[in-house]
Write a protein that holds these residues in place. Sequence first.
Motif, PDB file in Angstrom:
ATOM      1  N   ALA A  49      37.161  31.071  49.135  1.00  0.00           N
ATOM      2  CA  ALA A  49      37.106  32.305  49.926  1.00  0.00           C
ATOM      3  C   ALA A  49      35.726  32.943  49.899  1.00  0.00           C
ATOM      4  CB  ALA A  49      38.154  33.301  49.408  1.00  0.00           C
ATOM      5  N   ASP A  50      34.758  32.242  49.325  1.00  0.00           N
ATOM      6  CA  ASP A  50      33.400  32.772  49.237  1.00  0.00           C
ATOM      7  C   ASP A  50      32.752  32.816  50.623  1.00  0.00           C
ATOM      8  OD1 ASP A  50      30.921  33.406  47.567  1.00  0.00           O
ATOM      9  OD2 ASP A  50      30.255  31.686  48.774  1.00  0.00           O
ATOM     10  N   GLY A  51      32.010  33.853  50.886  1.00  0.00           N
ATOM     11  CA  GLY A  51      31.375  34.035  52.186  1.00  0.00           C
ATOM     12  C   GLY A  51      30.423  32.923  52.572  1.00  0.00           C
ATOM     13  N   HIS A  52      29.660  32.417  51.626  1.00  0.00           N
ATOM     14  CA  HIS A  52      28.724  31.334  51.932  1.00  0.00           C
ATOM     15  C   HIS A  52      29.474  30.068  52.358  1.00  0.00           C
ATOM     16  CE1 HIS A  52      26.454  33.979  49.176  1.00  0.00           C
ATOM     17  NE2 HIS A  52      25.470  33.738  50.028  1.00  0.00           N
ATOM     18  N   VAL A 107      39.608  36.211  53.892  1.00  0.00           N
ATOM     19  CA  VAL A 107      40.830  35.434  54.080  1.00  0.00           C
ATOM     20  C   VAL A 107      41.777  36.142  55.053  1.00  0.00           C
ATOM     21  CG1 VAL A 107      42.913  34.631  52.880  1.00  0.00           C
ATOM     22  CG2 VAL A 107      40.655  34.207  51.893  1.00  0.00           C
ATOM     23  N   GLY A 108      41.877  37.458  54.949  1.00  0.00           N
ATOM     24  CA  GLY A 108      42.743  38.203  55.863  1.00  0.00           C
ATOM     25  C   GLY A 108      42.329  38.029  57.315  1.00  0.00           C
ATOM     26  N   VAL A 146      47.122  31.517  47.911  1.00  0.00           N
ATOM     27  CA  VAL A 146      46.551  30.951  46.684  1.00  0.00           C
ATOM     28  C   VAL A 146      45.136  31.498  46.472  1.00  0.00           C
ATOM     29  CG1 VAL A 146      45.733  28.822  45.594  1.00  0.00           C
ATOM     30  CG2 VAL A 146      47.966  28.877  46.725  1.00  0.00           C
ATOM     31  N   LEU A 147      44.334  31.488  47.538  1.00  0.00           N
ATOM     32  CA  LEU A 147      42.943  31.949  47.425  1.00  0.00           C
ATOM     33  C   LEU A 147      42.852  33.399  46.965  1.00  0.00           C
ATOM     34  CD1 LEU A 147      41.271  30.342  50.566  1.00  0.00           C
ATOM     35  CD2 LEU A 147      40.801  29.811  48.172  1.00  0.00           C
ATOM     36  N   VAL A 148      43.627  34.290  47.585  1.00  0.00           N
ATOM     37  CA  VAL A 148      43.495  35.709  47.220  1.00  0.00           C
ATOM     38  C   VAL A 148      44.106  36.016  45.863  1.00  0.00           C
ATOM     39  CG1 VAL A 148      43.314  36.476  49.608  1.00  0.00           C
ATOM     40  CG2 VAL A 148      45.547  36.510  48.489  1.00  0.00           C
TER      41      VAL A 148
END
Length: 184
Positions: A37-40, A120-121, A144-146
């Motif tokens: 979920a990282d922005g990069h 993620v949302g 799972v990610l959040v």
Amino acid sequence: MAIRVHPLSADIELARAITRNTRPLPENLSSIITWGADGHFLTALAVGWWLWSRFKPPGQRRASDHVLLTTLAAIALPHLLKTQFDQVRPDRCTVRGHLHGIPLSGKALDAFPSGHALHVGALASAATELPRAKRNLVWALSAVLVSTGIILLAHWASDVVAGLAIGALLERVMRRLSGFGRTR
């Protein structure tokens, strides 16, 4: 002057339960999974899909345009919001958790909202246009990610819920700009 946000009593109880029951293995796995979920990472995926879609049918190009624009907006928005809101991360409120493997995360006052949950949302909201099986897969992976932000005590559960909601709202606003989701 930043607005001070306080955790809910349910947030505190959940963080205490995690602190009491955590172990290094789940913490280490969560530390790896959270990179999804990282922005990069998400920006690289969105740019890659956008480039690949340039030679595809118009509907797919429009979808990739929307996902790229939404991803970029979802990456920028948490940084802006965190300048306006201060909330202590739950990992700064525990000593015992660190003994069991909980790492320190980010800046101490940047708990609200969860940037990963906002990313993620937004993407989970865009997934509403996918066929049911693919949409459900995206939503399951999103959950799972959040959850990793909560398990790692980087965020209170309410920060994650707020991030998801803000991300979904952002994606719906971005639809007006991109035309995504409109039947032609």
